[in-house]
Design a protein around this motif. Structure first.
Motif, PDB file in Angstrom:
ATOM      1  N   THR A 185       0.854  -1.182   0.000  1.00 20.91           N
ATOM      2  CA  THR A 185       0.000   0.000   0.000  1.00 20.91           C
ATOM      3  C   THR A 185       0.887   1.228   0.000  1.00 20.91           C
ATOM      4  N   ASP A 186       0.268   2.394  -0.113  1.00 21.79           N
ATOM      5  CA  ASP A 186       1.038   3.642  -0.128  1.00 21.79           C
ATOM      6  C   ASP A 186       1.759   3.874   1.190  1.00 21.79           C
ATOM      7  N   ALA A 187       1.084   3.469   2.277  1.00 15.86           N
ATOM      8  CA  ALA A 187       1.688   3.678   3.591  1.00 15.86           C
ATOM      9  C   ALA A 187       2.823   2.685   3.774  1.00 15.86           C
ATOM     10  N   PRO A 188       3.962   3.130   4.364  1.00 13.21           N
ATOM     11  CA  PRO A 188       5.052   2.191   4.572  1.00 13.21           C
ATOM     12  C   PRO A 188       4.642   1.100   5.546  1.00 13.21           C
ATOM     13  N   ALA A 189       4.981  -0.132   5.211  1.00 12.29           N
ATOM     14  CA  ALA A 189       4.657  -1.232   6.103  1.00 12.29           C
ATOM     15  C   ALA A 189       5.474  -1.100   7.372  1.00 12.29           C
ATOM     16  N   PRO A 190       4.900  -1.463   8.537  1.00 11.72           N
ATOM     17  CA  PRO A 190       5.632  -1.301   9.791  1.00 11.72           C
ATOM     18  C   PRO A 190       6.949  -2.064   9.789  1.00 11.72           C
ATOM     19  N   ASN A 191       6.972  -3.276   9.158  1.00 17.12           N
ATOM     20  CA  ASN A 191       8.205  -4.061   9.187  1.00 17.12           C
ATOM     21  C   ASN A 191       9.300  -3.412   8.340  1.00 17.12           C
ATOM     22  N   GLN A 192       8.880  -2.589   7.348  1.00 13.60           N
ATOM     23  CA  GLN A 192       9.856  -1.885   6.516  1.00 13.60           C
ATOM     24  C   GLN A 192      10.625  -0.872   7.371  1.00 13.60           C
ATOM     25  N   ALA A 193       9.901  -0.184   8.256  1.00  9.92           N
ATOM     26  CA  ALA A 193      10.537   0.798   9.120  1.00  9.92           C
ATOM     27  C   ALA A 193      11.476   0.106  10.105  1.00  9.92           C
ATOM     28  N   GLU A 194      11.065  -1.075  10.591  1.00  8.65           N
ATOM     29  CA  GLU A 194      11.889  -1.787  11.565  1.00  8.65           C
ATOM     30  C   GLU A 194      13.184  -2.289  10.939  1.00  8.65           C
ATOM     31  N   ALA A 195      13.097  -2.690   9.664  1.00  4.14           N
ATOM     32  CA  ALA A 195      14.263  -3.256   8.998  1.00  4.14           C
ATOM     33  C   ALA A 195      15.258  -2.174   8.584  1.00  4.14           C
ATOM     34  N   SER A 196      14.787  -0.926   8.536  1.00  2.00           N
ATOM     35  CA  SER A 196      15.641   0.158   8.067  1.00  2.00           C
ATOM     36  C   SER A 196      16.658   0.540   9.126  1.00  2.00           C
ATOM     37  N   PRO A 197      17.891   0.876   8.705  1.00  2.00           N
ATOM     38  CA  PRO A 197      18.881   1.335   9.683  1.00  2.00           C
ATOM     39  C   PRO A 197      18.573   2.735  10.207  1.00  2.00           C
ATOM     40  N   ILE A 198      17.589   3.414   9.600  1.00  2.00           N
ATOM     41  CA  ILE A 198      17.213   4.741  10.080  1.00  2.00           C
ATOM     42  C   ILE A 198      16.545   4.597  11.442  1.00  2.00           C
ATOM     43  N   ALA A 199      17.048   5.362  12.378  1.00  2.67           N
ATOM     44  CA  ALA A 199      16.562   5.214  13.746  1.00  2.67           C
ATOM     45  C   ALA A 199      15.255   5.951  13.980  1.00  2.67           C
ATOM     46  N   PHE A 200      14.886   6.850  13.073  1.00  7.41           N
ATOM     47  CA  PHE A 200      13.727   7.679  13.319  1.00  7.41           C
ATOM     48  C   PHE A 200      12.482   7.123  12.636  1.00  7.41           C
ATOM     49  N   PRO A 201      11.418   6.907  13.371  1.00  9.61           N
ATOM     50  CA  PRO A 201      10.210   6.364  12.763  1.00  9.61           C
ATOM     51  C   PRO A 201       9.486   7.458  11.981  1.00  9.61           C
ATOM     52  N   ASP A 202       9.562   7.435  10.679  1.00 11.93           N
ATOM     53  CA  ASP A 202       8.905   8.453   9.873  1.00 11.93           C
ATOM     54  C   ASP A 202       8.395   7.791   8.604  1.00 11.93           C
ATOM     55  N   ARG A 203       7.679   8.572   7.809  1.00  9.67           N
ATOM     56  CA  ARG A 203       7.214   8.069   6.523  1.00  9.67           C
ATOM     57  C   ARG A 203       8.428   7.952   5.616  1.00  9.67           C
ATOM     58  N   LEU A 204       8.800   6.732   5.269  1.00 11.99           N
ATOM     59  CA  LEU A 204      10.018   6.541   4.479  1.00 11.99           C
ATOM     60  C   LEU A 204       9.696   6.635   2.991  1.00 11.99           C
ATOM     61  N   LEU A 205      10.685   7.110   2.219  1.00  9.55           N
ATOM     62  CA  LEU A 205      10.527   7.263   0.769  1.00  9.55           C
ATOM     63  C   LEU A 205      10.898   5.965   0.067  1.00  9.55           C
ATOM     64  N   ALA A 206       9.955   5.429  -0.690  1.00 11.86           N
ATOM     65  CA  ALA A 206      10.159   4.140  -1.341  1.00 11.86           C
ATOM     66  C   ALA A 206      11.008   4.270  -2.600  1.00 11.86           C
ATOM     67  N   THR A 207      11.640   3.145  -2.995  1.00 10.91           N
ATOM     68  CA  THR A 207      12.215   3.024  -4.336  1.00 10.91           C
ATOM     69  C   THR A 207      11.568   1.825  -5.008  1.00 10.91           C
ATOM     70  N   PRO A 208      11.401   1.799  -6.340  1.00  6.99           N
ATOM     71  CA  PRO A 208      11.673   2.902  -7.247  1.00  6.99           C
ATOM     72  C   PRO A 208      10.962   4.180  -6.808  1.00  6.99           C
ATOM     73  N   ALA A 209      11.660   5.305  -6.972  1.00 12.00           N
ATOM     74  CA  ALA A 209      11.154   6.585  -6.480  1.00 12.00           C
ATOM     75  C   ALA A 209      10.053   7.128  -7.393  1.00 12.00           C
ATOM     76  N   GLU A 210       9.178   7.902  -6.802  1.00 10.51           N
ATOM     77  CA  GLU A 210       8.135   8.587  -7.577  1.00 10.51           C
ATOM     78  C   GLU A 210       8.149  10.056  -7.210  1.00 10.51           C
ATOM     79  N   LEU A 211       7.932  10.911  -8.205  1.00  9.57           N
ATOM     80  CA  LEU A 211       7.864  12.349  -7.941  1.00  9.57           C
ATOM     81  C   LEU A 211       6.554  12.644  -7.224  1.00  9.57           C
ATOM     82  N   PRO A 212       6.622  13.133  -5.979  1.00  8.56           N
ATOM     83  CA  PRO A 212       5.366  13.434  -5.280  1.00  8.56           C
ATOM     84  C   PRO A 212       4.755  14.714  -5.848  1.00  8.56           C
TER      85      PRO A 212
END
Ligand code: MN3
Length: 260
Positions: A32-59
């Motif tokens: 879905t458009d919203a980042p999946a919770p497990n995607q945020a957990e797997a990311s090395p980014i420590a801050f829980p925020d809306r992450l930008l997906a790849t392939p990238a799209e121009l918002p």
């Protein structure tokens, strides 16, 4: 084959249904458009925020090209979003096209571990991933209803850190003016969770240095030259007229959630 008794048949049917049910639960859920919770957990980014997906799209811009005339003219907004930002998105996707393992990672994850990016695309990912992330934040932290004094928790934090909002503006504008050549001026949450004004070269994101960008202003000439020509200082002054404090406050809360 021996005829099965009715209780045995029932048992086998129940077992089959159970197996089917478990198998269905293994099927990955549609994205879905919203980042999946497990995607945020797997990311090395420590801050829980809306992450930008790849392939990238121009918002899409969250307002009309002419909506920020209190600081930025419509033609600059059109070129800046439709040409510059679009180019960062396209270049990032082209660089990732040959690396299926990287495609699908968030832009934040890619930028926070640049050493893990193959050397032949590292600079391209740094510049264009950074450009995509920086501009996505930039459009959001501006608003036609913006300007005025900061609100919410960020207002208190700015006062505690810089003494006053006016002093913060002065230091932020100075850092933006002093940034030689192209780059950005930022208010970040640093390693210690404190507010700090930093500037970055080119399209470098503070995330590369483990800092969380709360707000930032683009001081590339393409951001202001049509209207302000060489008067970067005047652009920096006027920019406060469109600053979107509710969104900046939201970003500050994301940063404090992490450090508390
Ligand atoms: Mn720009």
């Amino acid at each position: 084959m021996k005829r099965l008794t009715r209780p045995v048949k029932f048992l086998l049917c129940s077992l089959a249904a159970l197996v089917l049910l478990l198998a269905c639960q293994q099927v990955p859920q549609a994205q879905t458009d919203a980042p999946a919770p497990n995607q945020a957990e797997a990311s090395p980014i420590a801050f829980p925020d809306r992450l930008l997906a790849t392939p990238a799209e121009l918002p899409p811009l969250p307002y009309d090209y002419a909506a920020l005339e209190a600081a930025i003219d419509a033609e600059t907004m059109r070129l800046h979003h439709d040409k510059h930002h679009a180019a960062y998105v396209n270049n990032l996707n082209e660089a990732l096209a040959d690396y299926p393992d990287l495609r699908g990672q968030s832009v934040e994850a890619l930028l926070s571990d640049l050493d893990a990016i193959p050397e032949d695309i590292r600079t391209t990912v740094r510049n264009n991933g950074g450009g995509h992330l920086n501009h996505t934040i930039f459009w959001q932290i501006m608003s036609p209803e913006g300007g005025g004094e900061p609100t919410g928790e960020i207002a208190q934090a700015i006062e505690q850190t810089f003494g006053s909002f006016a002093e913060f503006q002065t230091q932020f504008n100075e850092a933006g003016s002093d940034r030689f050549g192209s780059g950005w001026v930022w208010l970040v949450s640093n390693d210690d969770g404190d507010l700090e004004i930093v500037d970055t070269a080119n399209q470098d994101s503070p995330i590369i240095d483990g800092q969380y960008p709360i707000m930032g202003n683009d001081v590339w000439e393409h951001a202001y030259y049509l209207r302000y020509q060489n008067e970067r200082g005047e652009y920096l002054e006027n920019w406060w007229n469109v600053v979107n404090w509710p969104e900046i406050n939201r970003r500050y809360q994301v940063a404090t959630q992490q450090t508390t």
